[in-house]
Write an enzyme that holds these catalytic residues in place. Structure first.
Site, short mmCIF file in Angstrom:
data_model
loop_
_atom_site.label_atom_id
_atom_site.label_comp_id
_atom_site.label_asym_id
_atom_site.label_seq_id
_atom_site.Cartn_x
_atom_site.Cartn_y
_atom_site.Cartn_z
N GLU A 420 1.42 0.67 -3.66
CA GLU A 420 0.41 1.13 -4.63
C GLU A 420 0.18 2.65 -4.58
O GLU A 420 -0.92 3.11 -4.29
CB GLU A 420 -0.92 0.40 -4.40
CG GLU A 420 -0.86 -1.08 -4.69
CD GLU A 420 -2.23 -1.74 -4.70
OE1 GLU A 420 -3.25 -1.02 -4.61
OE2 GLU A 420 -2.28 -2.98 -4.80
N ASN A 471 2.06 -6.15 -7.43
CA ASN A 471 0.70 -6.59 -7.10
C ASN A 471 -0.03 -6.89 -8.40
O ASN A 471 -0.27 -5.98 -9.20
CB ASN A 471 -0.04 -5.52 -6.31
CG ASN A 471 0.64 -5.17 -5.00
OD1 ASN A 471 1.54 -5.87 -4.56
ND2 ASN A 471 0.22 -4.08 -4.37
#
Length: 699
Positions: A420, A471
């Site tokens: 991320e 994700n």
């Protein structure tokens, strides 16, 4: 992977060359976890031998100074702490080398022996060693260690949704070797690199590289021998190679063999392990030796079939986990705590785990090997990458440590580059490419991966790895439950249309690296409304509905892995939601491991064959409405329901769920779910709500 305790390998005089003699050496491993003094502040003079530390706390390792403030939310201590202890050593045998070994210290550690600085290690999650031979004296020695878990500009992680605990939170030991020994300064590794290729039921090509270090003032003729033993301790292969090791040098010695009809490591069905012993000999005397447990397997990634284990598609499903932690202890846990966690995960039925977001302790990889659980492991490039050359160097170091220390584990399937990255441009992309190149250089046999978030799968952050994870939290942070399948279909088109890729569907193998929803075991609402993610109300039932919907979409997609976020609730100081500040409550199990939430049993019904049945919403034990729906998870074909001893009928279990609508009796109610193989019982209380006041009853 290693034999700990005190191990004496040899005690004799060795003949070297024509009539030269050297003293026999020993490898001895001494536990240094006990008897430390500690203070949670920066004390510059604490490195000095004569410093008076009697006012400091007494403690044993592992230890974190954030045990009390790391899981309560808000600001927690990030700074320096000092550890000191006395180390008493006997007279050294001629040529003996002594290494101080740490399994981890977060985030940076400086070490002094008898007032002399012997080294600094940057990175909180990898094993490291210092050669302290020349700093020790016979008798009492003073060890001083300064550890710092501040946000340090050149050390990953720079950010992340987890508490960065400080301290020496893993084991410490003193290792004594001979002058000739397996390399102790090879990025914290065993000094042995095992390789396997062309693995099948018919044969396997095996190779070892033993890094032999010679700390003597003269060259040495050595023989490196590898013994391979099966699980019954029968020797199935032996290979030897001679080499000349220059003085004060490290020489890699390569050995290869072909093993016929190997017993393959087959994941959870048959996690078969061999033991390989690598010995260094001078003449007929063994001067150093190490044991490794290895598994023989072939792993491939296919964009349309997912992961292929030993030639067959293999469903990798499981959860993301942080290193094992406990309330009031943080990561400073015992081996028993680690074994308990893996028993919970084994009972859940996982076939894979993602070790988030950093290198985990050695015992976790060992357990994954023994249980047959495939592992995604990664370096802590989370959220942000630093712009400095120092950060880049440390990122490369952490990747080399991750691979050198864990490449011999059969459970490890991919090397993770990061997670991320929200703020990234060309400098960050260049660094990702550099880290990926290092991973390929270190281990060409495994692909790299990356956990992408908050953008399409073809955004720049997601294009630097061999395979990819995503994700996704549809139905929690945004979107709806049913958005997952359309997202996947769009992702297939995006990835197959990238320049240079073909047009035959999904060209880069894809995993779901995170998906999940928060849940409090003490917050109950049935049926639940959709909660606000940052609110104090996270009903357990909503998490169960989320995972029911997610898994029904994920299970039939050709993904190389799916990992629910997360296996266990864990500390994240920046969070203030659900029933507890400082905790990310998306775990299937509570932080204290006392409660397995409903969603845990949804996956157990889907992922295991051992008969199970589970009545959901069991903690919503006091009801004020008589008419209720009872939902049961099971992996059995049918289940019968009894309410207060009365048979309510038998229902087929459809897609692992059976439901009834019943009316509770006033007061205590006993609910029983019964299958021929297993049953479950809970108790609810029905309390009718009080009548409304007269003025509210009038029309």
């Amino acid at each position: 992977m290693r034999r700990y305790g005190i191990v004496w390998l040899v005690a004799a005089l060795l003949a070297l060359g024509s009539h030269q003699a050297v003293a026999a050496s020993t490898r001895m491993v001494q536990d240094l976890d006990a008897g430390w003094r500690f203070v949670r502040q920066d004390v510059t003079e604490a490195s000095q031998t004569q410093f008076d530390d009697r006012a400091w706390s007494r403690l044993n390792l592992p230890h974190t100074w954030n045990a009390s403030d790391g899981d309560v939310g808000g600001t927690y201590y990030r700074g320096a702490g000092w550890y000191r202890r006395t180390l008493t050593v006997p007279p050294a045998k001629p040529g003996a080398r002594r290494y101080l070994e740490f399994d981890g210290a977060a985030l940076a550690a400086d070490v002094w022996v008898n007032g002399v600085h012997v080294g600094r290690h940057e990175g909180g999650f990898a094993r490291f060693r210092f050669d302290i031979t020349s700093y020790l004296k016979t008798g009492a020695n003073v060890l001083a260690v300064r550890v710092d878990n501040s946000k340090l500009a050149d050390i990953a992680p720079l950010s992340g949704d987890f508490t960065v605990f400080g301290g020496i939170d893993r084991d410490v030991r003193l290792v004594t070797t001979a002058e000739l020994h397996l390399d102790m300064l090879d990025y914290g590794s065993s000094g042995i690199r095992f390789r396997q290729s062309e693995v099948s039921a018919q044969s396997a090509e095996l190779g070892w590289t033993a890094r032999v270090a010679n700390d003597a003032d003269r060259p040495a003729e050595v023989t490196v021998t590898v013994h391979l033993r099966d699980a019954a301790h029968r020797e199935v292969a032996t290979v030897a190679q001679t080499a000349t090791i220059a003085a004060h040098a490290v020489t890699p010695v390569d050995l290869t063999t072909t093993l016929a009809e190997p017993h393959l490591w087959q994941g959870i069905a048959d996690p078969y392990l061999y033991t390989t012993t690598v010995e260094i000999s001078v003449g007929k005397a063994v001067v150093d030796s190490e044991d490794l447990q290895i598994g023989l397997r072939d792993i491939r990634f296919d964009p349309t079939k997912g992961l292929i284990l030993n030639g067959k598609p293999y469903g990798v499903h499981g959860v993301d986990v942080h290193q094992v932690m406990r309330p009031g202890m943080g990561p400073a846990v015992s081996p028993a705590d680690t074994e308990d966690d893996f028993k919970i995960l084994q009972d859940l039925g996982v076939t894979g785990l993602r070790f988030a977001h950093y290198q985990h302790p050695p015992g976790e990889y060992d357990l994954a090997d023994r249980l047959g659980i495939l592992v995604w492991t990664e370096v802590p490039n989370v959220g942000d990458l630093g712009p400095s050359d120092g950060f880049a160097a440390n990122a490369v170091q952490q990747m080399r440590e991750l691979i050198r220390q864990n490449e011999n584990h059969p459970s490890v399937m991919v090397w993770g580059l990061g997670n991320e990255l929200h703020h990234a441009g060309d400098p960050q992309f260049s660094l990702l490419d550099k880290i990926a190149a290092v991973a390929h250089e270190e281990d060409p046999s495994r692909p790299t991966t990356y956990a992408n978030c908050c953008g399409p799968v073809d955004q720049a952050q997601a294009t630097h790895s061999d395979v990819l994870g995503a994700n996704v939290y549809f139905g929690w942070y945004g979107g709806d439950f049913n958005d997952l399948t359309p997202w996947y279909q769009t992702s297939v088109k995006l990835m197959s249309s990238q320049q240079g890729l073909g047009q035959q569907g999904l060209d880069k193998p894809l995993a779901i690296s995170e998906y999940g929803a928060g849940a409090s075991a003490i917050e109950q609402e049935d049926p639940p409304r959709r909660p606000k993610t940052n609110s104090a109300w996270h009903p357990e039932q909503y998490q169960a509905l989320y995972h029911e919907a997610a898994w029904r979409q994920l299970r039939d997609l050709p993904l190389w892995g799916t990992f629910a976020w997360a296996g266990f609730d864990f500390p994240s100081a920046g969070r203030n939601e659900g029933d507890h500040a400082g905790i990310n409550d998306k775990g299937l199990v509570t932080y204290d491991r006392k409660v397995k939430k409903d969603a845990y049993f949804w996956y157990q019904a889907n992922w295991t064959e051992k008969p199970m049945v589970y009545i959901t919403s069991r903690r919503y034990a006091v009801r004020n409405i008589a008419g209720v729906d009872i939902k049961i998870y099971s992996n059995q074909p049918s289940v019968s329901l009894r309410l207060n001893g009365v048979d309510e009928g038998t229902h087929d279990v459809e897609d692992h769920v059976a439901t009834w609508h019943v009316d509770l009796a006033p007061g205590h109610n006993r609910i029983e779910a019964v299958t021929p193989a297993v049953s479950d019982v809970i108790d609810w209380v029905y309390q009718a709500p009080p009548p409304l006041p007269d003025d509210r009853m009038k029309p």
